[in-house]
Design an enzyme around this catalytic site. Structure first.
Site, PDB file in Angstrom:
ATOM      1  N   LYS A  61      16.292   6.891  -1.664  1.00 42.06           N
ATOM      2  CA  LYS A  61      15.922   8.408  -1.880  1.00 42.06           C
ATOM      3  C   LYS A  61      16.454   8.801  -3.133  1.00 42.06           C
ATOM      4  O   LYS A  61      15.530   9.545  -3.822  1.00 42.06           O
ATOM      5  CB  LYS A  61      16.553   9.223  -0.770  1.00 42.06           C
ATOM      6  CG  LYS A  61      15.902   9.141   0.518  1.00 42.06           C
ATOM      7  CD  LYS A  61      14.477   9.624   0.663  1.00 42.06           C
ATOM      8  CE  LYS A  61      13.620   9.112   1.700  1.00 42.06           C
ATOM      9  NZ  LYS A  61      12.237   9.673   1.745  1.00 42.06           N
ATOM     10  N   TYR A  84      19.586   3.762   2.578  1.00 47.85           N
ATOM     11  CA  TYR A  84      18.785   4.799   2.899  1.00 47.85           C
ATOM     12  C   TYR A  84      18.920   5.808   1.533  1.00 47.85           C
ATOM     13  O   TYR A  84      17.808   6.149   0.871  1.00 47.85           O
ATOM     14  CB  TYR A  84      19.039   5.728   3.858  1.00 47.85           C
ATOM     15  CG  TYR A  84      18.289   6.950   4.118  1.00 47.85           C
ATOM     16  CD1 TYR A  84      16.847   6.973   4.131  1.00 47.85           C
ATOM     17  CD2 TYR A  84      18.953   7.993   3.859  1.00 47.85           C
ATOM     18  CE1 TYR A  84      16.030   8.027   4.323  1.00 47.85           C
ATOM     19  CE2 TYR A  84      18.077   9.320   4.177  1.00 47.85           C
ATOM     20  CZ  TYR A  84      16.759   9.361   4.307  1.00 47.85           C
ATOM     21  OH  TYR A  84      15.994  10.519   4.405  1.00 47.85           O
ATOM     22  N   ASP A 139      -0.768   2.696   7.498  1.00 50.33           N
ATOM     23  CA  ASP A 139       0.664   2.471   7.280  1.00 50.33           C
ATOM     24  C   ASP A 139       0.710   2.147   5.848  1.00 50.33           C
ATOM     25  O   ASP A 139      -0.220   1.464   5.031  1.00 50.33           O
ATOM     26  CB  ASP A 139       0.801   0.821   7.869  1.00 50.33           C
ATOM     27  CG  ASP A 139       2.395   0.269   7.377  1.00 50.33           C
ATOM     28  OD1 ASP A 139       2.800   0.647   6.460  1.00 50.33           O
ATOM     29  OD2 ASP A 139       2.716  -1.040   8.217  1.00 50.33           O
ATOM     30  N   ILE A 140       1.676   3.211   5.133  1.00 54.09           N
ATOM     31  CA  ILE A 140       1.533   3.294   3.663  1.00 54.09           C
ATOM     32  C   ILE A 140       2.117   2.065   2.899  1.00 54.09           C
ATOM     33  O   ILE A 140       1.852   2.053   1.498  1.00 54.09           O
ATOM     34  CB  ILE A 140       2.436   4.564   3.027  1.00 54.09           C
ATOM     35  CG1 ILE A 140       3.718   4.507   3.490  1.00 54.09           C
ATOM     36  CG2 ILE A 140       1.603   5.845   3.859  1.00 54.09           C
ATOM     37  CD1 ILE A 140       4.503   5.587   3.020  1.00 54.09           C
ATOM     38  N   ALA A 182      20.086   5.038  -1.359  1.00 59.72           N
ATOM     39  CA  ALA A 182      19.390   4.534  -2.675  1.00 59.72           C
ATOM     40  C   ALA A 182      17.980   4.614  -2.552  1.00 59.72           C
ATOM     41  O   ALA A 182      17.360   4.936  -3.924  1.00 59.72           O
ATOM     42  CB  ALA A 182      19.994   3.015  -2.607  1.00 59.72           C
TER      43      ALA A 182
HETATM   44  N1  LIG Z   1      15.069  15.013   8.656  1.00 60.37           N
HETATM   45  C1  LIG Z   1      15.921  14.716   7.738  1.00 60.37           C
HETATM   46  O1  LIG Z   1      17.214  14.978   8.082  1.00 60.37           O
HETATM   47  C2  LIG Z   1      15.606  14.587   6.437  1.00 60.37           C
HETATM   48  C3  LIG Z   1      16.616  14.790   5.152  1.00 60.37           C
HETATM   49  C4  LIG Z   1      16.111  14.269   3.958  1.00 60.37           C
HETATM   50  C5  LIG Z   1      15.132  13.681   3.680  1.00 60.37           C
HETATM   51  N2  LIG Z   1      13.923  13.347   4.652  1.00 60.37           N
HETATM   52  C6  LIG Z   1      12.909  12.851   4.430  1.00 60.37           C
HETATM   53  O2  LIG Z   1      11.905  13.350   4.853  1.00 60.37           O
HETATM   54  C7  LIG Z   1      10.556  12.719   5.143  1.00 60.37           C
HETATM   55  C8  LIG Z   1      10.027  13.034   6.553  1.00 60.37           C
HETATM   56  O3  LIG Z   1      11.121  12.735   7.638  1.00 60.37           O
HETATM   57  P1  LIG Z   1      11.127  13.451   8.965  1.00 60.37           P
HETATM   58  O4  LIG Z   1      12.406  13.964   9.058  1.00 60.37           O
HETATM   59  O5  LIG Z   1      10.005  14.259   9.118  1.00 60.37           O
HETATM   60  O6  LIG Z   1      11.204  12.312   9.858  1.00 60.37           O
HETATM   61  P2  LIG Z   1      10.039  11.773  11.100  1.00 60.37           P
HETATM   62  O7  LIG Z   1      10.433  10.593  11.509  1.00 60.37           O
HETATM   63  O8  LIG Z   1      10.100  12.869  11.969  1.00 60.37           O
HETATM   64  O9  LIG Z   1       8.605  11.947  10.369  1.00 60.37           O
HETATM   65  C9  LIG Z   1       8.235  10.565   9.565  1.00 60.37           C
HETATM   66  C10 LIG Z   1       7.002  10.234   9.609  1.00 60.37           C
HETATM   67  O10 LIG Z   1       6.627   8.930   8.908  1.00 60.37           O
HETATM   68  C11 LIG Z   1       5.842   7.934   9.514  1.00 60.37           C
HETATM   69  N3  LIG Z   1       6.099   6.819   9.025  1.00 60.37           N
HETATM   70  C12 LIG Z   1       7.123   6.089   9.124  1.00 60.37           C
HETATM   71  N4  LIG Z   1       6.618   4.720   8.405  1.00 60.37           N
HETATM   72  C13 LIG Z   1       5.583   4.983   8.011  1.00 60.37           C
HETATM   73  C14 LIG Z   1       4.414   3.980   7.339  1.00 60.37           C
HETATM   74  N5  LIG Z   1       4.787   2.765   7.139  1.00 60.37           N
HETATM   75  N6  LIG Z   1       3.132   4.383   7.164  1.00 60.37           N
HETATM   76  C15 LIG Z   1       2.826   5.669   7.388  1.00 60.37           C
HETATM   77  N7  LIG Z   1       3.527   6.562   8.255  1.00 60.37           N
HETATM   78  C16 LIG Z   1       5.071   6.161   8.454  1.00 60.37           C
HETATM   79  C17 LIG Z   1       6.453   8.214  11.055  1.00 60.37           C
HETATM   80  O11 LIG Z   1       5.449   7.634  12.112  1.00 60.37           O
HETATM   81  C18 LIG Z   1       6.859   9.706  11.137  1.00 60.37           C
HETATM   82  O12 LIG Z   1       5.465  10.315  11.673  1.00 60.37           O
HETATM   83  C19 LIG Z   1      11.256  11.167   5.026  1.00 60.37           C
HETATM   84  O13 LIG Z   1      10.924  10.712   3.968  1.00 60.37           O
HETATM   85  C20 LIG Z   1      12.788  11.307   5.201  1.00 60.37           C
HETATM   86  O14 LIG Z   1      13.183  10.462   4.391  1.00 60.37           O
HETATM   87  C21 LIG Z   1      14.365  13.890   5.938  1.00 60.37           C
END
Ligand SMILES: NC(=O)c1ccc[n+]([C@@H]2O[C@H](COP(=O)([O-])OP(=O)(O)OC[C@H]3O[C@@H](n4cnc5c(N)ncnc54)[C@H](O)[C@@H]3O)[C@@H](O)[C@H]2O)c1
Length: 244
Positions: free
Chosen positions: A151, A147, A56-57, A149
Site C-alpha cells: 500500500k 500488505y 482478474d486484474i 509495503a
Molecule cells: N477494508 C479496509 O479496512 C481497508 C483499509 C485500507 C485500504 N483498503 C483497501 O481498499 C481496497 C478495497 O478493499 P475492501 O475493504 O473493499 O475489500 P473487499 O475484499 O471487500 O473487496 C475487494 C474486492 O477486490 C476483488 N479482487 C481481489 N483480487 C482481485 C483480482 N485479482 N482481480 C479483480 N478483483 C479482485 C475481490 O473479489 C473483492 O470484491 C483494497 O485495495 C484494500 O487494500 C481496505
C-alpha cells in the site's frame, strides 16, 4: 459531477469498490464494475447504466478485453477507481513467499495494468484516477508488513503518476482508509470472530473511537472526481488513526 460521466471501478463486487459504484450510480454516472468474483458483481449487473466484467486484474489479456468493452459500449472513461486489492496478515517469520508475490501482483501490478490499459481514455477525457492505499502505508504496524509495503507502493505510484500525467490534465490521488468493515479480512483467511476482535482492537487505537463504514470512504473517493486542482495526494480517511 458531469451528467455523462463514465467510471470504471475495480473490486466493485464488494466493500469499498461496491460502495463507490453504488454512490456513483446514485449520482447519475455510468459505471463499469470489474471484479475477479463474477458472483460479487451480480448486484451491479441488475442495475441500469451499469456494465460488469469478471476480470482478474493481474491478467493483461482480461484487462485489455474489459477496457475494449467499456470503450465500445460508452466511448469514454472519465474516472478510474482502483479498489481491487487483498490483505496479507503474517509475521516476517511465517510469511510464505508465494503469498507475498500474489499480494504485490494484485495490489501493485494489477493496479498498474488497469491504469495502463485505460490511460488513452483517461488522457482523452482529462480524467481522474483514485487508488486505494491504506493508513498502514503511513503508519507502521506489526503483522501486516508486506500488505503495508504494497500500500506504500500504491501511495508512491499515485504521486509519481500524478506528476507524469499532469501535463495531460489527468489527476491521480489516493485514499488511505483506516480499518473499515468489509470482507477484506475474511478474504485474507480471518474468521468472523477473529475479524470482529481485530476491528475492536483497532477501534480502541483510533482517536474518533470507531472503525469506518464503506460509504464514508466512498464519499471521499467520489469527491475527487470533481476537485480539479487536486493531484498527487494520499488522503487519510481514518478517524485520526494516522496522526495518533
Ligand atoms: N477494508 C479496509 O479496512 C481497508 C483499509 C485500507 C485500504 N483498503 C483497501 O481498499 C481496497 C478495497 O478493499 P475492501 O475493504 O473493499 O475489500 P473487499 O475484499 O471487500 O473487496 C475487494 C474486492 O477486490 C476483488 N479482487 C481481489 N483480487 C482481485 C483480482 N485479482 N482481480 C479483480 N478483483 C479482485 C475481490 O473479489 C473483492 O470484491 C483494497 O485495495 C484494500 O487494500 C481496505
Amino acid at each position: 459531477m458531469r451528467s455523462d460521466l463514465v467510471a470504471v471501478v475495480t473490486g466493485a463486487g464488494s466493500g469499498l469498490g461496491r460502495a463507490t459504484a453504488e454512490l456513483l450510480l446514485e449520482q447519475g454516472a455510468r459505471v463499469t464494475g470489474w471484479d475477479v468474483s463474477g458472483e460479487g458483481l451480480r448486484w451491479l449487473s441488475e442495475r441500469e447504466n451499469a456494465l460488469t466484467a469478471a476480470v482478474d486484474i493481474t491478467e493483461p489479456g482480461q484487462v485489455a478485453d474489459a477496457a475494449a468493452e467499456v470503450r465500445s459500449a460508452w466511448g469514454r472513461v472519465d474516472f478510474l477507481v482502483n479498489s481491487a486489492g487483498v490483505l496479507l496478515v503474517g509475521a516476517l517469520a511465517d510469511v510464505e513467499p508465494a503469498a507475498v508475490r500474489r499480494l504485490f501482483d494484485i495490489n501493485v501490478t494489477g493496479t498498474t495494468l488497469v491504469t495502463q490499459a485505460l490511460l488513452p481514455d483517461l488522457i482523452a477525457s482529462r480524467g481522474a484516477v483514485v487508488n486505494l492505499s491504506s493508513t498502514v502505508a503511513l503508519k507502521p504496524s506489526v503483522s501486516n508488513a508486506h500488505y503495508a509495503a504494497s500500500k506504500a507502493a500504491v501511495a508512491q505510484l499515485t504521486r509519481c503518476w500524478a506528476l507524469e500525467l499532469a501535463p495531460h490534465g489527468v489527476r491521480v490521488n489516493a485514499i488511505a482508509p483506516g480499518p473499515t468493515n468489509t470482507t477484506l479480512f475474511e478474504a485474507a483467511g480471518m474468521d468472523v470472530t477473529v475479524k470482529e476482535t481485530f476491528l475492536a482492537d483497532r477501534a480502541s487505537t483510533i482517536p474518533l473511537g470507531r472503525t469506518g463504514q464503506p460509504a464514508e470512504v466512498a464519499r471521499w473517493i467520489n469527491r475527487l472526481v470533481d476537485d480539479e486542482w487536486v493531484t498527487g495526494h494520499v488522503i487519510p480517511v481514518d478517524g485520526g488513526m494516522s496522526i495518533s
